[in-house]
Structures are given as C-alpha cells and as structure tokens.
Design a protein around this motif. Structure first.
Motif, short mmCIF file in Angstrom:
data_model
loop_
_atom_site.label_atom_id
_atom_site.label_comp_id
_atom_site.label_asym_id
_atom_site.label_seq_id
_atom_site.Cartn_x
_atom_site.Cartn_y
_atom_site.Cartn_z
N THR A 85 0.84 -1.17 0.00
CA THR A 85 0.00 0.00 0.00
C THR A 85 0.88 1.23 0.00
O THR A 85 1.81 1.34 0.81
N GLY A 86 0.61 2.15 -0.93
CA GLY A 86 1.41 3.35 -1.01
C GLY A 86 0.96 4.41 -0.04
O GLY A 86 -0.11 4.32 0.58
N ALA A 87 1.77 5.46 0.08
CA ALA A 87 1.41 6.59 0.93
C ALA A 87 0.14 7.27 0.44
O ALA A 87 -0.52 7.98 1.21
N ASP A 88 -0.20 7.01 -0.83
CA ASP A 88 -1.44 7.58 -1.37
C ASP A 88 -2.67 6.77 -0.99
O ASP A 88 -3.80 7.11 -1.39
N GLY A 89 -2.45 5.68 -0.22
CA GLY A 89 -3.57 4.87 0.22
C GLY A 89 -4.01 3.80 -0.75
O GLY A 89 -4.90 3.00 -0.44
N VAL A 90 -3.40 3.74 -1.91
CA VAL A 90 -3.77 2.75 -2.92
C VAL A 90 -3.02 1.45 -2.67
O VAL A 90 -1.80 1.45 -2.51
N THR A 91 -3.75 0.35 -2.64
CA THR A 91 -3.15 -0.97 -2.43
C THR A 91 -3.03 -1.69 -3.76
O THR A 91 -3.99 -1.73 -4.55
N GLY A 92 -1.89 -2.26 -4.02
CA GLY A 92 -1.65 -2.96 -5.27
C GLY A 92 -2.20 -4.37 -5.27
O GLY A 92 -2.75 -4.86 -4.29
N GLU A 93 -2.02 -5.04 -6.39
CA GLU A 93 -2.41 -6.44 -6.52
C GLU A 93 -1.39 -7.32 -5.80
O GLU A 93 -0.25 -6.93 -5.55
N TRP A 94 -1.82 -8.53 -5.49
CA TRP A 94 -0.89 -9.51 -4.95
C TRP A 94 0.17 -9.83 -6.01
O TRP A 94 -0.13 -9.93 -7.20
N SER A 95 1.38 -10.00 -5.58
CA SER A 95 2.44 -10.40 -6.49
C SER A 95 2.26 -11.85 -6.91
O SER A 95 1.49 -12.60 -6.31
N GLU A 96 2.99 -12.24 -7.95
CA GLU A 96 3.10 -13.66 -8.25
C GLU A 96 3.80 -14.36 -7.09
O GLU A 96 4.74 -13.81 -6.50
N PRO A 97 3.39 -15.56 -6.74
CA PRO A 97 4.03 -16.24 -5.60
C PRO A 97 5.46 -16.66 -5.92
O PRO A 97 5.80 -16.94 -7.06
N ARG A 98 6.28 -16.68 -4.90
CA ARG A 98 7.65 -17.14 -5.01
C ARG A 98 7.82 -18.39 -4.16
O ARG A 98 7.52 -18.39 -2.96
N ARG A 99 8.29 -19.45 -4.78
CA ARG A 99 8.48 -20.72 -4.08
C ARG A 99 9.76 -20.68 -3.26
O ARG A 99 10.79 -20.16 -3.71
N VAL A 100 9.69 -21.21 -2.06
CA VAL A 100 10.85 -21.29 -1.18
C VAL A 100 10.98 -22.73 -0.69
O VAL A 100 9.99 -23.33 -0.27
N VAL A 101 12.19 -23.26 -0.79
CA VAL A 101 12.45 -24.63 -0.35
C VAL A 101 13.60 -24.61 0.65
O VAL A 101 14.66 -24.03 0.38
N ALA A 102 13.40 -25.21 1.79
CA ALA A 102 14.42 -25.26 2.83
C ALA A 102 15.49 -26.27 2.43
O ALA A 102 15.24 -27.47 2.39
N GLY A 103 16.69 -25.80 2.14
CA GLY A 103 17.73 -26.66 1.61
C GLY A 103 18.69 -27.22 2.63
O GLY A 103 19.64 -27.92 2.27
N PHE A 104 18.45 -26.96 3.89
CA PHE A 104 19.37 -27.42 4.94
C PHE A 104 18.92 -28.77 5.48
O PHE A 104 17.77 -29.18 5.35
N LEU A 105 19.86 -29.45 6.11
CA LEU A 105 19.58 -30.74 6.71
C LEU A 105 19.07 -30.57 8.14
O LEU A 105 19.39 -29.58 8.82
N GLY A 106 18.31 -31.56 8.60
CA GLY A 106 17.88 -31.59 9.99
C GLY A 106 18.99 -32.08 10.90
O GLY A 106 19.98 -32.68 10.46
N GLU A 107 18.81 -31.83 12.17
CA GLU A 107 19.80 -32.25 13.17
C GLU A 107 19.99 -33.77 13.09
O GLU A 107 19.04 -34.55 13.16
N GLY A 108 21.24 -34.21 12.92
CA GLY A 108 21.57 -35.63 12.89
C GLY A 108 21.26 -36.34 11.59
O GLY A 108 21.50 -37.55 11.47
N GLU A 109 20.76 -35.63 10.57
CA GLU A 109 20.38 -36.29 9.32
C GLU A 109 21.59 -36.64 8.45
O GLU A 109 21.50 -37.53 7.62
#
Length: 941
Positions: A85-109
């Motif tokens: 939302t801008g300072a002018d009070g206008v709210t934009g559209e939702w962005s395209e979604p961005r995929r996130v994948v956790a690339g780390f290992l778990g404890e002891g894996e």
C-alpha cells in the motif's frame, strides 16, 4: 496502481528457490508509474502445506526483512507473495508467488559415509562410484544431499542431476564444507534405480605453494559423500547413503588437475555391452571393486553462495598458423572456462589442447603460466562424431593451440565455454570514450573470470588463490556490477575461520601456510563487510563478522603498541607500483609503514563504526578513541604542517585524503600536491594495488577533476588505457604485463586477468556517471555526475534492492542534460554540475545546466614554455614527441617517460638531453606553426 514484484533476499543463490536458513530474510521490489511513490505498508502472505498466514509491515521497509513466520523445517516448501500500500492509500495487486524450499539438513540427518577408490595411484586419481537401489512405490519427492573433498557430479539413471560445474567448490575443508541440495524427484522411478558419481581432486588435491615449496594441502585423493532421501506418496521415506557397499572404479578421465588440465580416453568409457552407462540400473561390466570408507568429510552445511555454471559460449574468431607452423585458435576474448570439441577419427587418435592468454611473437605465450601446464588431452574412441568438454578443470585463455586434429580442421567444431559463479548482473556503464568503454568491459570480464566459487587473483597460472588484498580494493566495483552479496558473504565466513589470533592470512582459503599480518590484505576483514552493508544494507554479515573484524583490529593494535603506528614489519605495501623492478614488486615509492599505519586507522575506524551500528556503545567508544590516537600519530609522524607527506608519492596522499585521516581543512593542500605529482609524472599512473583504487577519488574530492580525467584517458604506459591499446580484453596484473614490443613482462609474476587495478570501475560509476548509494542499500541515492572534458556523455545503471536506478549526462550545444531514474520507495540527493543541490522522489527526472567553458590551451607555445604548460597542452606535447620519434625513438621514449613536467623548467632546457640542434630547430618550427594557427583561429573568432 502499484504492482509489487517479490524477490527473496536470502542466503541462497540468485535464481534458486533453495534457502540455507530456517529464517531467510525477505524483500521485494516495486514497479509503479506513480512518481514519488513510497510504501506505507506491506502484507506478506505465506502458504505452507494447507495453511496460509500473513504478516503486516508498517512503513517503508521492503528489503532485508527478518523472516516474520515460524522457522522453516528441513525440505519444507512454502509459497510467498506480497502486496503493498502506497502513501497515497492505494493498495496494489498480490504479487506472483515465489516458491521457497528449505535446503538445509535436519539435526543428525547427515549420516553418509565418505568413500573413494580402494587402491588409488600415487597421484590424485579421478574416480567413478556407483550403487543401485530399489524405489518401492510412487515417489512424492526425492532430495539429494552431496559433497566432496574434491569436485563431483552425480547422475541418476544416466542423467546428471543438475547443470552445476566444479561443485561444491573450495572452502577450508577441515572447518567448513558445502553440500548441494538437489531435487531429483523427476529422475526416480519405481523399481531398480542407479546412482553414479564422477569425481576428481581439483582444489582438494592440488599442490599449493611457489616453486619447490608446492605441496598437497588437503588430501592425496578425492572423496565423496552423499545421501538421497526418497519420500513416498504414502508418507513413508527411505535414505540411500554412501557406504562401503558402493562400487568404485577408474574410467575415461585418466588424470585431472586445476593447473595441469584433464586427460580423457574415450576408449575407456564406462558403458557395458548392452550400451548402459555405469549410472544406469543393470549396468554390468568388469573392473569394479568395493569402495572403501575413508576419513569423514567435515559435516557439510547448505550452500549460501551462487552455483558455478556454464554461462556463455564463444566461437573461434580466427585460426592462426604460428611462425613455427602450429595451429592456434583466437576466441577474441580472454575468458575462463574450457573448450568443447566435436571430432571424428580413428580410435586412439590423441588431441592436445594447450591454453594461454596471449601470443608472444606469434606463438602461444605460456611462460606466465609457470608450472601450470594448462593442457587437456582427448583420445578418440573411433565411434563416429565424438563431443567432449573437460569436466573438472578450467583454464584462463584467449588462445588455444590444437595439436593432433584428425583430417581437415573445422573451426566450428571448437567452442570456448565460459564458466563462473552464476551471479545476477546488476550494473552497467557507458561513456562516449570508446577506450574507456573497453576498459569497463575488461573490468567486467576480469570479475567473471575470477569469481568462481571464491574471489581469486588470477585464473590461469599455478596460483588461483583468494588473495585478500585484491578483493579488499575491488569489492565496491564488484558490488555494483553483480549481486555479490551471497558470494562474498560465504567467502567472509571462510576468512573468519582461517584467522589465527585475529591475523588474516594472505589468501582465503589459506593454502600458503602460516598467517602473517599485511596491511591492505588482511584489512579485507573490516572493509568487505562494510561494502556489503553500504551496497545491500546488510547488517547481518557485519554482525556475524564482528568478532572477525575486531580480532584483526586487535592484532594490529597490539603490533602498533603505544606509538599507535604499524612500523618496521613485513608488508606488501603499494604492491606493483609501476616504478618497482619486475622482480621486486613491493619496492614502491610510498613507504610501507605509511601504508600500514593508514590501514591501521581504516580498520580501527571500521570496527568503531560496526560497534556503533550493532549498539555496542562501549566498544564503539573504545575503538573510536584508538582510531583517533592512530590519526594523531599518523599526522604527527607522516604529514608536515605545510601539507607534505613524508613519502612524497601519490599513494601516500591518496590514502590520507580518502581514508579521511587528514582534517578537511588540510585536504585541499594535500590534493594540490597530489595533482602536481600526477602532472609531474606526465599524467601516467604512479600507484600500485593500494593507491590505484583511490587516487581518482582523492583528486576529485580535492577539486582536481581535470587531473583525474587526464589520468583516466592516458594511453601511454603505464596507464589504465595502455593495455586497451595493446588489445587487452581483461585487466592485467601489471601495468605493463605486455611490453610495447609485444613481449611479455620479464617478471615471473605476470597475469593478463587480474581484477585489482580495475577497481577504478567504482569511480566511473559513482563519479563520472554519478550514481552512488547515499544510505545503506540505496534507500537514498546520490546522483552527482561530473561531466568530463572531451566526453560527450556517460551513464550508469544499477539494479538496487529497490529497483533500477540510473544516472547520466550528455552535453550538446553548450548545455549539459542530466537524467536520473530513482526507484520506487527511495529518494535521491541530486547535485548538478552547476552546484545546485536538491532532493527528489522516485521516478524519471531531467535537468539542464549551462556547460562550463572548457579550458583553452595557451595560444602561444614555444621553447621558453614551461614543461607544465607543455604537458597540459596535448597538441603541443604530441607535436614535440612526434618530431623526436621520427629522429630517434629511444630518445623520444626517454623524453616521454623520464621528464618531470614541472613549472620550474623550460622546454628548451629539458630538450638538451634528448635533441640535437637540428631537432630542436624542427621542434621550435612546429611549435611556432601551432602558435600561429591558434592566433589566427582566435582572430577569426
């Protein structure tokens, strides 16, 4: 209406959805046509599994925002989107979604065993590893975690799992190793599967050190460890891990080394009688043994730096037959990578591919490679058209010599493949001066060649090390041209690990042994984190590196003692000062103690600022007091009350000015002497690694822009543009890596791809084009172009964390037009060439100012003119040099290079050593003609 474009600003590589942290930082860029747009609020929404949650952010924050949700779990996938939302009070559209994948290992894996060949040769031996396993049902997801003490590639069912090159790169292996996290779901199928690994030593088994001191540092043989997690559609899971049940063999890669090159015998391809490769299920061939479990690789962590990939291809530009009759290919560009060939011929035919950066007297110039053979061999199988590219080595080259090609050579059958870390390009520059444009392009190619997992000094000879001094001076230029945050963040982690009692080694990873303190080199510990903060608003790296920064400063403070001066110890100093002999590159005009004490101030000041940024107020006061003590000691010891440096050399003055050691009221005096020294040298470079990155800023800050311009556009040796006139396509290590006669510098240390002296790129961006951050991460931008005389235009563009910013200028018909583009959610301070200062919001802007009258050369020039007047009058200078060149080139060279262009000597006196009476008369006549033409032109005007 505004339309947000989200991007995940995480520790993960650019263009990868895989993140290395459970709580990655996030951010977004805005695209909008609304001028002066500012964000009033943002809503971030995350979808995890079946659940959706959101977080509202009040205010302008849109970059490097702490993860506002519960931490990610290993392998968890989330979808992130944002609307603003801008300072002018206008709210934009939702962005395209961005995929996130956790690339780390778990404890002891991490439980994969480290394996290798059971009976390796005495030298490092490339290896092939394989195993078969059952997939018992429909697969929901397959994830490969793998690493090596060496370099590797994995194939499943005969298909490589990714397009990465030379993974996992080079880190201090005993303390930190990297695992790749790769989605292999599409490669797994129900039933019998196979996994195959190609493995070589690369950095892990290379011999480091100079001449007879070279030795293996990390391992004698490469090792691999990996594990695949198979998650089934029914919720069950299965691990497939390396262990002693795996099979091992040698194969077609018969030898491989970074320096030596790679040998491949296609007759030894690991394919069975039915055509199956060793990485396919059902493969059956003799010669395989059980792998052996070896000393475990240090438990790896997820990658935070960019992958290395094949990022460009160049065709052969010219086929050259050398004076000795050899066939050499010219690709027209000095690059880093290797050759890909397509060839057919009889089985056993052996091709030899030699690489070098330059030709010397028409032949491949291999002397600068020193002990690096940089030679690949390919032995044909004889089975039709064969295509091959070395896999586990790389070379720095523009030229390649081909020997043993069967039949008539076709240049289209050879391609140069460019590899480097896959960073996003973020910066561009252009000016009306074609040689300056080529200089800038050379800077870009130098970065590309030396940013391959770590910032190296050079990519071709038997070195390729992460020299700290080079990146310390080059980091600002790099951060403009590419998104190097993750790349340098990863390298700084290694730097901290390699410190010994606070002392930073010369190279990181430390392949040269004991760590010794050296000014401008070890100071990478304090300087580079600040560059990341300045360019990316990166507080997290400063916070993580703070103990490293403080450790380095404390080590220096102890060395300096109560005098607060760093004196009488080993230093590289102003390395490669052009006046230093080829075999003594540290013998600079500026005293190394001045260099060391200046950096002592710079680093203690940097720690004080870091402590203040992090809210460590007591430590901020402590280091601020020490920095002020160092400043006072430096001024008392090295700067006279009249404003002369005890080393009356450009680097000394430049450090005192740019590091803000001398008070503001004294800087103009030092700047005047710096400008005078520059003119005395004939506007040739007289600085080395330390002075060169800052001399232009020192001149500009003290009102000597024209002197800086003359230094920039100089084409005589030494200068930035001399290599360009010699055909350089990357930045050279030495100002005269190649001499004017086409021979290579006689010093044993010569590289034609060494980015340090290209640090001038930062000045081109910030000063000539006028685009710089005025607050961390470009939240506020500074637009302050300095139009250079004899230039028609210049511009720079940079993709900031907020969006694209641009600054440029063009002159025409007595008017200079300044243009700027300011990204949404930022502001800019604009300083126009006429001195007007204003502040603007986002959007496109344009201003016009009257072009200041250019300096006019003296109408009369003659034998009684001062040398200062001559060197400032290029037309007169070239006329004199032209006469001397026609009579005696050696004397002409001496006149150009040995003359001190002072205001206290006349031309006639200076020519006494270079010209006889007839030559002097000819020079006098030429100058008289020049003066007459000018007077006539003035009268006509």
């Amino acid at each position: 209406m505004s339309s947000p474009v989200p991007h995940i600003m995480t520790d993960a590589p650019y263009r990868s959805d895989v993140v290395a942290s459970p709580s990655p930082e996030i951010g977004w860029r805005i695209r909008t046509d609304t001028p002066d747009w500012r964000q009033a609020a943002a809503e971030v929404e995350v979808t995890r599994g079946e659940g959706v949650s959101s977080h509202r952010i009040e205010g302008r924050a849109s970059t490097r925002i702490a993860w506002p949700f519960p931490p990610l779990e290993p392998r968890e996938e989330a979808s992130l989107r944002v609307r603003v939302t801008g300072a002018d009070g206008v709210t934009g559209e939702w962005s395209e979604p961005r995929r996130v994948v956790a690339g780390f290992l778990g404890e002891g894996e991490w439980q994969a065993a480290t394996i290798g060949l059971p009976s390796p040769a005495e030298t490092a031996q490339p290896a092939y590893l394989r195993a078969e396993f059952e997939v018992t049902g429909p697969v929901a997801r397959g994830t490969l975690y793998a690493t090596a003490l060496g370099v590797y590639q994995v194939a499943i069912d005969g298909v490589d799992v990714d397009d990465q090159v030379m993974k996992p790169g080079w880190t201090p292996y005993a303390q930190r190793t990297i695992h790749e996290t790769t989605d292999v779901t599409a490669l797994l199928r129900e039933g019998r599967n196979a996994i195959g690994v190609r493995l070589a030593g690369a950095w892990a088994t290379e011999r480091y050190g100079f001449r007879d001191n070279a030795r293996p540092l990390y391992a004698d043989q490469p090792r691999f460890a990996g594990q695949v997690l198979i998650e089934y559609a029914d919720g069950s899971s299965q691990w497939v891990r390396t262990d002693a049940s795996w099979q091992a063999s040698t194969g077609p890669i018969t030898a491989s080394g970074l320096y030596a090159g790679e040998d491949y015998d296609a007759r030894l391809a690991l394919v069975d009688a039915d055509g199956r490769s060793f990485a396919q299920a059902g493969y059956a061939a003799d010669g395989w043994e059980r792998a052996v479990e070896l000393e475990a690789i240090h438990a790896p962590e997820a990658r935070v730096s960019p992958f290395v990939r094949r990022l460009d291809e160049l065709a052969v530009r010219e086929v050259i037959t050398t004076p000795s009759g050899r066939t050499v290919l010219d690709f027209g560009q000095n690059l880093v990578g290797r050759l890909r060939i397509r060839v057919s011929g009889a089985a056993g035919t052996r091709l030899t591919l030699r690489h070098a950066e330059v030709l010397e007297h028409g032949e491949l110039g291999t002397r600068p490679l020193r002990a690096a053979a940089a030679t690949d061999h390919y032995t044909l199988s004889g089975d039709g058209i064969e295509e091959w590219e070395p896999e586990f080595t790389f070379h720095g080259f523009r030229y390649a010599e081909i020997e043993g090609w069967p039949g008539e050579f076709d240049p289209s059958a050879v391609t140069a493949v460019v590899i480097h870390s896959d960073m996003e390009r973020t910066g561009w520059f252009e000016a009306s001066h074609p040689l300056v444009n080529r200089l800038h392009e050379n800077i870009v190619w130098g970065l590309r060649g030396n940013f391959l997992y770590l910032p190296t000094d050079c990519p071709q000879r038997d070195e390729r090390l992460g020299w700290t001094g080079d990146i310390q001076v080059f980091a600002p230029t790099a951060a403009f041209l590419y998104d190097v945050r993750g790349f340098l963040d990863s390298w700084l982690r290694d730097l901290a690990l390699e410190q010994v009692d606070g002392v930073v080694p010369f190279v990181v990873p430390n392949a040269l042994g004991a760590a010794r303190p050296a000014a401008a080199w070890g100071d990478a510990a304090t300087v580079v984190p600040w560059v990341l903060h300045e360019r990316y608003a990166d507080v997290a790296t400063i916070e993580r590196q703070y103990e490293s920064m403080k450790g380095w400063a404390d080590a220096l403070i102890e060395l300096a003692g109560p005098r607060r001066l760093w004196e009488a110890m080993f230093q590289f100093g102003d390395w490669l000062d052009p006046d230093a002999p080829p075999h003594l590159p540290a013998n600079a005009k500026t005293d190394p103690d001045i260099v060391a004490s200046a950096y002592l101030f710079l680093s203690t000041d940097a720690v004080a600022r870091a402590a203040a940024l992090l809210g460590r107020d007591d430590e901020a006061r402590q280091y601020r007091a020490i920095a002020e003590d160092v400043r006072a000691a430096f001024l008392a010891e090295y700067v006279t009350p009249a404003g002369r440096m005890m080393s009356d050399a450009q680097t000394a003055y430049a450090m005192a000015i740019v590091f803000d050691i001398v008070p503001a009221e004294q800087q103009e005096v030092l700047g005047a002497r710096l400008a005078e020294l520059t003119r005395l040298s004939g506007y040739r470079i007289s600085t080395g690694f330390v002075g060169t990155p800052i001399i232009q800023d020192a001149l500009t800050r003290t009102g000597n822009l024209e002197t800086a311009r003359r230094l920039l556009v100089q084409t005589e040796n030494p200068s930035w543009l001399y290599p360009v006139t010699m055909g350089a396509t990357t930045i050279w290590e030495r100002w005269d890596s190649m001499l004017p006669d086409g021979s290579i510098n006689p010093g044993e240390m010569t590289s034609f791809n060494h980015y340090a002296l290209g640090a001038v790129g930062d000045w081109l961006h910030r000063v000539v084009a006028g685009l710089a951050p005025d607050a961390p991460g470009y939240e506020r931008i500074r637009i302050q172009p300095r139009p250079l005389a004899d230039f028609d235009h210049a511009w720079a563009e940079h993709l900031t964390p907020y969006g694209t910013a641009r600054s440029g200028w063009a002159r025409q018909d007595g008017v200079i037009r300044v243009e700027a583009v300011v990204p949404p959610n930022t502001t800019a301070v604009v300083v126009l060439p006429d001195g007007r200062e204003l502040e603007v919001g986002s959007g496109a802007h344009e201003w016009e100012v009257t072009d200041a009258a250019p300096a006019v050369a003296a109408s009369r020039i003659g034998m009684d003119s001062t040398l200062a007047a001559v060197i400032d009058d290029l037309e007169a200078y070239e006329a004199i040099a032209g006469v001397l060149e026609a009579v005696d080139p050696e004397k002409a060279h001496a006149f150009r290079t040995n003359t001190k262009w002072s205001s206290g000597r006349e031309l006639g006196e200076a020519l006494a050593m270079h010209a006889g009476p007839d030559t002097k008369r000819e020079i006098a006549d030429r100058l008289s003609e020049l003066s007459a033409r000018r007077e006539e032109a003035t009268a006509d005007a």
